[in-house]
Design a protein around this motif. Sequence first.
Motif, short mmCIF file in Angstrom:
data_model
loop_
_atom_site.label_atom_id
_atom_site.label_comp_id
_atom_site.label_asym_id
_atom_site.label_seq_id
_atom_site.Cartn_x
_atom_site.Cartn_y
_atom_site.Cartn_z
N LEU A 1 4.87 0.84 0.24
CA LEU A 1 5.43 -0.28 0.98
C LEU A 1 5.41 -1.52 0.10
CD1 LEU A 1 3.76 0.15 4.48
CD2 LEU A 1 6.07 0.75 3.81
N VAL A 2 6.50 -2.27 0.12
CA VAL A 2 6.58 -3.48 -0.70
C VAL A 2 7.02 -4.66 0.16
CG1 VAL A 2 7.06 -2.24 -2.83
CG2 VAL A 2 8.94 -3.04 -1.44
N MET B 1 7.53 0.78 7.99
CA MET B 1 7.71 -0.60 7.53
C MET B 1 7.25 -1.61 8.57
SD MET B 1 11.27 -0.35 5.36
CE MET B 1 11.97 -1.57 6.35
N GLU B 2 7.49 -1.36 9.85
CA GLU B 2 7.11 -2.31 10.89
C GLU B 2 5.60 -2.39 11.08
OE1 GLU B 2 9.24 -0.94 14.26
OE2 GLU B 2 11.17 -1.69 13.53
N GLY B 3 4.91 -1.29 10.87
CA GLY B 3 3.47 -1.29 11.06
C GLY B 3 2.75 -2.19 10.08
N GLU B 4 3.28 -2.41 8.91
CA GLU B 4 2.64 -3.21 7.88
C GLU B 4 3.42 -4.47 7.54
OE1 GLU B 4 -0.32 -2.70 6.51
OE2 GLU B 4 -0.60 -0.94 7.76
N ASP B 5 4.48 -4.76 8.28
CA ASP B 5 5.33 -5.93 8.02
C ASP B 5 5.86 -5.90 6.58
OD1 ASP B 5 6.65 -8.25 8.77
OD2 ASP B 5 5.06 -9.52 7.94
N ALA B 6 6.40 -4.76 6.17
CA ALA B 6 6.94 -4.59 4.83
C ALA B 6 8.45 -4.78 4.85
CB ALA B 6 6.61 -3.20 4.30
N ASP B 7 9.01 -5.05 3.68
CA ASP B 7 10.46 -5.26 3.56
C ASP B 7 11.19 -3.99 3.13
OD1 ASP B 7 10.41 -7.97 4.27
OD2 ASP B 7 9.76 -8.51 2.25
N ALA B 8 10.52 -3.10 2.39
CA ALA B 8 11.19 -1.88 1.91
C ALA B 8 10.14 -0.83 1.58
CB ALA B 8 12.04 -2.18 0.68
N LYS C 1 0.85 -1.20 0.00
CA LYS C 1 0.00 0.00 0.00
C LYS C 1 0.88 1.24 0.00
CE LYS C 1 -0.87 1.04 4.83
NZ LYS C 1 -1.88 1.22 5.83
N SER C 2 0.26 2.38 -0.25
CA SER C 2 0.95 3.67 -0.20
C SER C 2 0.80 4.25 1.20
CB SER C 2 0.36 4.64 -1.21
OG SER C 2 0.59 4.18 -2.52
N VAL C 3 1.86 4.89 1.68
CA VAL C 3 1.86 5.46 3.02
C VAL C 3 2.36 6.90 2.97
CG1 VAL C 3 2.11 3.31 4.28
CG2 VAL C 3 4.13 4.47 3.47
#
Length: 126
Positions: A110-111, A76-83, A43-45
């Motif tokens: 976020l990806v 990144m931590e809020g959505e469990d994203a890698d980058a 998603k976009s943040v």
Amino acid sequence: MKKTSLLLGLFASCLFFTNCASSTVGIASSNRPLPNIPYETIKSVEKNFSWFSFDIGIIGIPTSIPPADNVIQSLMEGEDADAVVNIRYWNDKSVYGPVTRHRFGIKGDLVKFTSQTPSATTKGKK
């Protein structure tokens, strides 16, 4: 009179040319290198934060350290994203006498890396 005008002109041009700033136009590709790594966009943040500094003349003393890296990590931590990719940022400041409020905004996508597990095909001889 001529010397005064010349000195004022030189002083004004020095102020003008020394206050020039360069920028990366507010665009960065990602917060970590992604060479040939497949990923999917989650998603976009967007996040904004501010900090203050106390300015006297040309000397500025910040009241806190700008938390840019911490903000990207918390996104990144809020959505469990890698980058975070396609990062766009902006900044501005407002001066209220000797106090300056600095604002910084980050927007990005976020990806999460897609796992590529190669199918193991073993051919054995009988």
